[in-house]
Scaffold this active site. Structure first.
Site, PDB file in Angstrom:
ATOM      1  N   HIS A   1      -1.749  56.475  53.309  1.00 41.69           N
ATOM      2  CA  HIS A   1      -1.910  57.384  52.176  1.00 41.69           C
ATOM      3  C   HIS A   1      -2.224  58.774  52.723  1.00 41.69           C
ATOM      4  O   HIS A   1      -3.102  58.917  53.590  1.00 41.69           O
ATOM      5  CB  HIS A   1      -3.098  56.976  51.310  1.00 41.69           C
TER       6      HIS A   1
ATOM      7  N   HIS B   1       1.415  51.041  55.212  1.00 39.90           N
ATOM      8  CA  HIS B   1       1.565  52.410  54.696  1.00 39.90           C
ATOM      9  C   HIS B   1       0.298  53.204  54.945  1.00 39.90           C
ATOM     10  O   HIS B   1      -0.792  52.646  54.961  1.00 39.90           O
ATOM     11  CB  HIS B   1       1.917  52.422  53.208  1.00 39.90           C
TER      12      HIS B   1
HETATM   13  P1  5GP Z   1      -2.826  49.993  48.994  1.00 40.88           P
HETATM   14  O1  5GP Z   1      -1.962  48.786  49.232  1.00 40.88           O
HETATM   15  O2  5GP Z   1      -2.999  50.841  50.201  1.00 40.88           O
HETATM   16  O3  5GP Z   1      -4.150  49.655  48.350  1.00 40.88           O
HETATM   17  O4  5GP Z   1      -2.142  50.924  47.950  1.00 40.88           O
HETATM   18  C1  5GP Z   1      -0.874  50.749  47.414  1.00 40.88           C
HETATM   19  C2  5GP Z   1      -0.495  52.057  46.755  1.00 40.88           C
HETATM   20  O5  5GP Z   1       0.822  51.920  46.286  1.00 40.88           O
HETATM   21  C3  5GP Z   1      -1.369  52.423  45.550  1.00 40.88           C
HETATM   22  O6  5GP Z   1      -1.916  53.714  45.750  1.00 40.88           O
HETATM   23  C4  5GP Z   1      -0.415  52.385  44.373  1.00 40.88           C
HETATM   24  O7  5GP Z   1      -0.667  53.395  43.440  1.00 40.88           O
HETATM   25  C5  5GP Z   1       0.930  52.558  45.029  1.00 40.88           C
HETATM   26  N1  5GP Z   1       2.033  51.891  44.351  1.00 40.88           N
HETATM   27  C6  5GP Z   1       2.025  50.640  43.823  1.00 40.88           C
HETATM   28  N2  5GP Z   1       3.235  50.341  43.310  1.00 40.88           N
HETATM   29  C7  5GP Z   1       4.021  51.424  43.523  1.00 40.88           C
HETATM   30  C8  5GP Z   1       5.378  51.713  43.217  1.00 40.88           C
HETATM   31  O8  5GP Z   1       6.118  50.928  42.636  1.00 40.88           O
HETATM   32  N3  5GP Z   1       5.853  52.937  43.603  1.00 40.88           N
HETATM   33  C9  5GP Z   1       5.050  53.838  44.246  1.00 40.88           C
HETATM   34  N4  5GP Z   1       5.621  55.010  44.572  1.00 40.88           N
HETATM   35  N5  5GP Z   1       3.772  53.609  44.557  1.00 40.88           N
HETATM   36  C10 5GP Z   1       3.254  52.401  44.191  1.00 40.88           C
END
Ligand code: 5GP
Length: 142
Positions: free
Chosen positions: A107, A105
């Site tokens: 951001h 993903h």
């Molecule tokens: P990363 O893996 O890049 O560190 O970030 C994962 C992102 O997913 C985080 O910013 C977190 O807030 C978001 N996130 C985690 N669980 C969920 C979820 O169930 N739904 C959504 N919409 N975002 C999520």
């Protein structure tokens, strides 16, 4: 085909299958975009490929270009819909790289002059849907 080490039970895989809800802002055959549930800035959005790739290095190169075009499209809509001064675009790989959810993903974080990002997990959930609606309208206007 899922790439090696891809866990189909990760939360974004569940969102892709419709097993978990999200504030969807864009979807086509290549990508899904939705609001981050813990927004580090108002309008914080995530763009995920439909290809089941764990991280950036796992994405088949021929699928990367179409996916990045969607990342760019959503980023443009986030910037205009949120009337932002700028954008921060982030992508993390593996725990050591800051990755928490193991489905690729990007951001998209709208930024305003002088306004710092909030810490992870500290966002205001109440306004997420209103921000999503602004971004949806911006996507329609692209
Ligand atoms: P990363 O893996 O890049 O560190 O970030 C994962 C992102 O997913 C985080 O910013 C977190 O807030 C978001 N996130 C985690 N669980 C969920 C979820 O169930 N739904 C959504 N919409 N975002 C999520």
């Amino acid at each position: 085909m899922p790439t090696p080490d891809y866990d189909p039970q990760n939360i974004f895989a569940k969102i892709l299958r419709g097993e978990m809800p999200c504030h969807k802002i864009f979807e086509d055959d290549v990508a899904l975009a939705f609001m981050d549930i813990f927004p580090r800035a108002d309008g914080h959005a995530l763009v995920i490929p439909k290809t089941p790739a764990r991280g950036f290095l796992d994405m088949p190169p021929d699928a990367l270009g179409p996916y990045m075009a969607r990342v760019q499209k959503v980023a443009a809509a986030v910037k205009s819909g949120m009337n932002a001064d700028g954008l921060t675009i982030q992508q993390f790989n593996e725990s050591a790289g800051g990755q928490v959810v193991f489905h690729l993903h990007f951001h998209i974080l709208p930024r305003r002059e002088g306004v710092a990002l909030r810490p992870p997990g500290a966002g205001d959930k109440a306004s997420i849907e209103a921000h999503a609606e602004k971004i949806r309208r911006a996507i329609e206007a692209l």
